[in-house]
Design a protein around this motif. Structure first.
Motif, PDB file in Angstrom:
ATOM      1  N   THR A  84       0.904  -1.184  -0.117  1.00  0.00           N
ATOM      2  CA  THR A  84      -0.082  -0.033   0.088  1.00  0.00           C
ATOM      3  C   THR A  84       0.836   1.283  -0.158  1.00  0.00           C
ATOM      4  OG1 THR A  84      -0.388  -0.191   2.294  1.00  0.00           O
ATOM      5  CG2 THR A  84      -1.889  -1.272   1.212  1.00  0.00           C
ATOM      6  N   GLU A 114       1.170   5.744   0.071  1.00  0.00           N
ATOM      7  CA  GLU A 114       0.760   6.971   0.479  1.00  0.00           C
ATOM      8  C   GLU A 114       0.215   7.984  -0.789  1.00  0.00           C
ATOM      9  OE1 GLU A 114       3.827   8.617   2.642  1.00  0.00           O
ATOM     10  OE2 GLU A 114       3.099   7.858   4.556  1.00  0.00           O
ATOM     11  N   THR A 115      -0.534   9.066  -0.365  1.00  0.00           N
ATOM     12  CA  THR A 115      -0.815   9.891  -1.701  1.00  0.00           C
ATOM     13  C   THR A 115       0.213  10.293  -2.583  1.00  0.00           C
ATOM     14  OG1 THR A 115      -0.845  11.730  -0.223  1.00  0.00           O
ATOM     15  CG2 THR A 115      -2.961  10.337  -0.543  1.00  0.00           C
ATOM     16  N   GLU A 116       1.463  10.409  -1.979  1.00  0.00           N
ATOM     17  CA  GLU A 116       2.737  10.798  -2.645  1.00  0.00           C
ATOM     18  C   GLU A 116       3.690   9.847  -3.606  1.00  0.00           C
ATOM     19  OE1 GLU A 116       2.963  11.148   0.901  1.00  0.00           O
ATOM     20  OE2 GLU A 116       1.882  13.190   1.068  1.00  0.00           O
TER      21      GLU A 116
END
Length: 52
Positions: free
Chosen positions: A32, A34-36
């Motif tokens: 998974t 992160e948005t970055e």
């Protein structure tokens, strides 16, 4: 002459191109991010590693 074992690797990706799952030989890892786009967790079997 010795023969090295053959490992098969497969990868699954999201539409954005980030890896969500990889299998190396018989070990399955769920990833998974992160948005970055940085890797946040790696789950393998009953273990989850948090990277951030």
């Amino acid at each position: 002459m010795s023969t090295l074992p053959l490992f098969v690797s497969t990868f699954q990706y999201q539409a954005a191109g980030t890896t969500t799952n990889r299998t190396v030989d018989t070990q399955v890892q769920d990833l998974t991010g992160e948005t970055e786009g940085h890797l946040a967790t790696l789950a393998e079997g009953c273990k989850t590693h948090r990277l951030r």
